[in-house]
Design a protein around this motif. Structure first.
Motif, PDB file in Angstrom:
ATOM      1  N   UNK A  44     -41.011  -4.442 -45.401  1.00  0.00           N
ATOM      2  CA  UNK A  44     -41.294  -4.544 -43.970  1.00  0.00           C
ATOM      3  C   UNK A  44     -41.824  -5.940 -43.696  1.00  0.00           C
ATOM      4  N   UNK A  45     -41.126  -6.658 -42.817  1.00  0.00           N
ATOM      5  CA  UNK A  45     -41.473  -8.032 -42.460  1.00  0.00           C
ATOM      6  C   UNK A  45     -41.952  -8.065 -41.013  1.00  0.00           C
ATOM      7  N   UNK A  46     -42.891  -8.978 -40.722  1.00  0.00           N
ATOM      8  CA  UNK A  46     -43.362  -9.125 -39.337  1.00  0.00           C
ATOM      9  C   UNK A  46     -42.198  -9.472 -38.411  1.00  0.00           C
TER      10      UNK A  46
ATOM     11  N   UNK B 238     -44.945 -10.002 -55.351  1.00  0.00           N
ATOM     12  CA  UNK B 238     -45.838  -9.726 -54.231  1.00  0.00           C
ATOM     13  C   UNK B 238     -46.737  -8.531 -54.520  1.00  0.00           C
ATOM     14  N   UNK B 239     -47.878  -8.520 -53.855  1.00  0.00           N
ATOM     15  CA  UNK B 239     -48.746  -7.351 -53.887  1.00  0.00           C
ATOM     16  C   UNK B 239     -48.221  -6.380 -52.839  1.00  0.00           C
TER      17      UNK B 239
ATOM     18  N   UNK C 118     -47.864  -6.461 -48.598  1.00  0.00           N
ATOM     19  CA  UNK C 118     -46.527  -6.213 -48.078  1.00  0.00           C
ATOM     20  C   UNK C 118     -46.216  -4.734 -48.230  1.00  0.00           C
ATOM     21  N   UNK C 119     -45.766  -4.121 -47.135  1.00  0.00           N
ATOM     22  CA  UNK C 119     -45.288  -2.748 -47.207  1.00  0.00           C
ATOM     23  C   UNK C 119     -43.842  -2.739 -47.702  1.00  0.00           C
ATOM     24  N   UNK C 120     -43.535  -1.779 -48.565  1.00  0.00           N
ATOM     25  CA  UNK C 120     -42.176  -1.590 -49.058  1.00  0.00           C
ATOM     26  C   UNK C 120     -41.813  -0.120 -48.893  1.00  0.00           C
TER      27      UNK C 120
END
Length: 349
Positions: free
Chosen positions: A40-42, A313-314, A338-340
């Motif tokens: 998920x990206x801003x 990434x975390x 970062x949400x995945x």
């Protein structure tokens, strides 16, 4: 034709709804990918909410895609069924212009085709990675090294390359002073990558609440920008500043932190204009620049670099039914980092 399960936004306000989308039949050089994870990206939020222009709904966002090749076209030479692959922010370009020939497809003079929210050469609206499958021409697919798990590889396809590209282009290296503005999804990747490149890295964040994380993830220094003394103490310090913030900030204040011939590069994309005083540039021959993602060649280089240096990434992995919640937490800066989305939780429409 493949029918893919997906989560789509039907309006700027949401919420996300379960739906199905059609993926085209494979052309000779197409690859069908079974998506395992999508970051998920801003940018997903900006796009869906109309911050960057009109939107054709329903829209399936997602341009941080990691998965497995499940089918290939008759002419595909680069990939085989079972390969671990990724797709980033673009799925096509003209392939004929100067920039494309230079391996800079992201700056295609005829306009690259975005992974979602664009119109492809078939006249269809592109739909992204919040879905179970995607079809992409092989030239816009990258190989995920075995050293990278698929879940952490997904955000590298945007957050990773968006920060790697300017750091590489403007020469982050031993002896260079690099500052990263913002310590979120993009910022924490910029810190990790700049550190691995050998630069001395400083985080410039609104507060010190993430200072411990920043220092642990590779920053040498961490300053709060809500303290006016920060700008006095660091004036003229940096060779390169990478601004990852997607909100309006006082660019002139940050330009004052550049050393002679220093460059401030914006990778964050706020929806409103930034005001730049030309005198902020004239002093010390400073530059203010912008950078998008990298080309396909550079994206593969970035993945290999991250695999070699153990950079990932975390992430916080979520089920597909938590996308709306995750978006609200992104807007509240409540994610580290970062949400995945686990696409295996997508279910049927």
């Amino acid at each position: 034709m493949v029918i893919a399960n997906a989560r789509a936004a039907f309006s700027p306000e949401g919420p996300f709804q379960t739906t199905t989308i059609e993926r085209r039949n494979l052309e000779p050089h197409d690859v069908l990918i079974e998506i395992k994870y999508a970051g998920i990206c801003h940018s997903d939020i900006h796009t869906v909410r109309g911050d960057w222009g009109p939107v054709n709904y329903p829209l399936v966002p997602g341009h941080e895609i990691a998965g497995i090749v499940s089918q290939v076209g008759s002419g595909v030479k680069k990939y085989a069924i079972g390969d671990r692959v990724g797709v980033g922010c673009m799925v096509d370009s003209c392939g004929e212009c100067h920039n494309c020939h230079q391996g800079e497809e992201q700056y295609c003079l005829n306009g690259m085709t975005g992974t979602y929210g664009a119109i492809d050469k078939y006249g269809q609206h592109t739909q992204g990675g919040y879905s179970t499958h995607i079809v992409v021409t092989e030239d816009f697919v990258v190989r995920i090294p075995d050293a990278l798990d698929l879940d952490v590889a997904a955000p590298l396809l945007c957050a990773g390359i968006t920060t790697y590209s300017p750091l590489r282009h403007w020469g982050a290296a031993p002896g260079k002073q690099v500052a990263v503005v913002g310590f979120g999804g993009l910022g924490h990747m910029a810190v990790k990558i700049a550190h691995a490149m050998g630069a001395e890295v400083t985080v410039l964040s609104q507060s010190l609440k993430k200072r411990e994380d920043g220092l642990q993830l590779g920053a040498d220094h961490y300053y709060a920008t809500n303290d006016p003394e920060t700008f006095k103490a660091l004036a003229g310090s940096f060779d390169l500043i990478v601004n990852t913030v997607s909100a309006k900030i006082d660019i002139n204040a940050y330009l004052s932190l550049l050393a002679l011939d220093g460059t401030l590069v914006n990778v964050g994309a706020p929806s409103e204009p930034l005001d730049v005083n030309v005198f902020s540039l004239l002093g010390h021959r400073r530059s203010f620049a912008g950078s998008m993602i990298g080309g396909i060649r550079e994206t593969q280089e970035m993945l290999d670099f991250c695999a070699e240096h153990g950079i990932a990434p975390e992430i916080e992995t979520i089920a597909a039914d938590r996308i709306d919640e995750a978006w609200e937490r992104v807007l509240a800066s409540d994610v580290r980092y970062r949400f995945v989305i686990d696409i295996g939780t997508m279910g049927n429409a």
